[in-house]
Design a protein around this motif. Structure first.
Motif, PDB file in Angstrom:
ATOM      1  N   PRO A 146      16.845 -13.702  28.343  1.00 23.41           N
ATOM      2  CA  PRO A 146      17.025 -15.033  27.758  1.00 23.41           C
ATOM      3  C   PRO A 146      17.194 -16.137  28.790  1.00 23.41           C
ATOM      4  O   PRO A 146      16.720 -17.268  28.583  1.00 23.41           O
ATOM      5  N   GLU A 147      17.832 -15.830  29.910  1.00 25.09           N
ATOM      6  CA  GLU A 147      18.041 -16.850  30.936  1.00 25.09           C
ATOM      7  C   GLU A 147      16.730 -17.329  31.550  1.00 25.09           C
ATOM      8  O   GLU A 147      16.652 -18.425  32.108  1.00 25.09           O
ATOM      9  N   LYS A 148      15.672 -16.502  31.413  1.00 24.04           N
ATOM     10  CA  LYS A 148      14.349 -16.881  31.903  1.00 24.04           C
ATOM     11  C   LYS A 148      13.422 -17.338  30.778  1.00 24.04           C
ATOM     12  O   LYS A 148      12.245 -17.592  31.001  1.00 24.04           O
ATOM     13  N   GLY A 149      13.982 -17.417  29.579  1.00 20.08           N
ATOM     14  CA  GLY A 149      13.168 -17.813  28.446  1.00 20.08           C
ATOM     15  C   GLY A 149      12.272 -16.710  27.924  1.00 20.08           C
ATOM     16  O   GLY A 149      11.317 -16.965  27.182  1.00 20.08           O
ATOM     17  N   ILE A 150      12.568 -15.474  28.309  1.00 22.75           N
ATOM     18  CA  ILE A 150      11.764 -14.329  27.875  1.00 22.75           C
ATOM     19  C   ILE A 150      12.510 -13.615  26.747  1.00 22.75           C
ATOM     20  O   ILE A 150      13.485 -12.894  26.986  1.00 22.75           O
ATOM     21  N   THR A 151      12.074 -13.855  25.524  1.00 20.95           N
ATOM     22  CA  THR A 151      12.725 -13.267  24.354  1.00 20.95           C
ATOM     23  C   THR A 151      11.689 -12.619  23.443  1.00 20.95           C
ATOM     24  O   THR A 151      10.501 -12.941  23.497  1.00 20.95           O
ATOM     25  N   PHE A 152      12.159 -11.720  22.573  1.00 18.88           N
ATOM     26  CA  PHE A 152      11.260 -11.085  21.619  1.00 18.88           C
ATOM     27  C   PHE A 152      10.628 -12.130  20.704  1.00 18.88           C
ATOM     28  O   PHE A 152       9.449 -12.037  20.366  1.00 18.88           O
ATOM     29  N   GLU A 153      11.428 -13.101  20.304  1.00 19.91           N
ATOM     30  CA  GLU A 153      10.927 -14.136  19.397  1.00 19.91           C
ATOM     31  C   GLU A 153       9.751 -14.889  20.026  1.00 19.91           C
ATOM     32  O   GLU A 153       8.720 -15.126  19.378  1.00 19.91           O
ATOM     33  N   LYS A 154       9.887 -15.255  21.281  1.00 22.70           N
ATOM     34  CA  LYS A 154       8.823 -16.013  21.946  1.00 22.70           C
ATOM     35  C   LYS A 154       7.601 -15.162  22.253  1.00 22.70           C
ATOM     36  O   LYS A 154       6.462 -15.583  22.010  1.00 22.70           O
ATOM     37  N   LEU A 155       7.825 -13.973  22.813  1.00 22.72           N
ATOM     38  CA  LEU A 155       6.695 -13.160  23.277  1.00 22.72           C
ATOM     39  C   LEU A 155       5.980 -12.409  22.164  1.00 22.72           C
ATOM     40  O   LEU A 155       4.795 -12.089  22.297  1.00 22.72           O
TER      41      LEU A 155
END
Length: 205
Positions: A146-155
């Protein structure tokens, strides 16, 4: 293990030339007459060959696609898909997050078109898909940062929505989406939940 869902709105039959695990791409070939060419079949229409050639052409194992957008092309499955496409005369266009270019094996770097971009940004995916004949959407993660903006929702969800938008925007009628076994909305983990919701987006598109 992985499952597949996808859009297949082809105007013609699409016989399967290859299968990779549960992943498959089908194809068809079509003849094209060059302007002013009185012999559209070229050398194949020579009288000595005309008897058996047409049937062979109908089953020729070559994709009609000239260029295919592949998301997640730097991953394990993506590399195999890109090599399979290249082997069949197709140019994979890999959408790669800036800074991740080194993850592309040298052989694929020479044989593919590398397009920098972020799959979670609609404009990047839309631009990357321009001029392609199909989209193979493989991007996915098994762990969040999450701190890098890498989430299940986004990807999983947002990226799939962006890929579908690009297909609709450019009139791309062939779309392959790699999901996961056990994926369903409201699944037991965020991973299965987002994978399942991404599948729904594809089915409803």
């Amino acid at each position: 293990s992985c499952g597949i869902s996808g859009i297949q709105r082809s105007r013609s039959a699409w016989p399967p030339p290859f299968v990779l695990g549960r992943f498959s791409i089908r194809n068809a070939t079509t003849g094209r007459r060059r302007q002013g060419d009185s012999n559209p079949g070229g050398r194949a229409d020579h009288p000595s060959r005309v008897k058996d050639h047409p049937k062979k052409m109908e089953r020729a194992p070559f994709l009609q696609f000239r260029e295919v957008l592949v998301t997640g092309g730097t991953g394990f499955v993506g590399r195999h898909v890109c090599r399979a496409l290249v082997a069949r005369g197709v140019l994979p266009r890999i959408l790669v997050r800036p800074g991740s270019e080194e993850q592309i094996p040298e052989d694929l770097r020479r044989l593919c078109r590398v397009t920098p971009g972020d799959v979670t940004v609609r404009e990047f995916v839309e631009n990357a898909a321009q001029g392609t004949d199909a989209i193979v959407h493989l991007v996915g993660i098994i762990r969040e940062f999450p701190e890098k903006g890498i989430t299940f929702e986004k990807l999983h969800v947002d990226a799939t929505r962006n890929a579908l938008h690009a297909a609709k925007h450019w009139g791309i009628t062939r779309f392959v989406h790699m999901s996961a076994l056990g994926a369903e909305p409201g699944g037991i983990t965020d991973y299965f939940d987002t994978k399942g919701r991404a599948e729904e987006l594809v089915r409803d598109s």
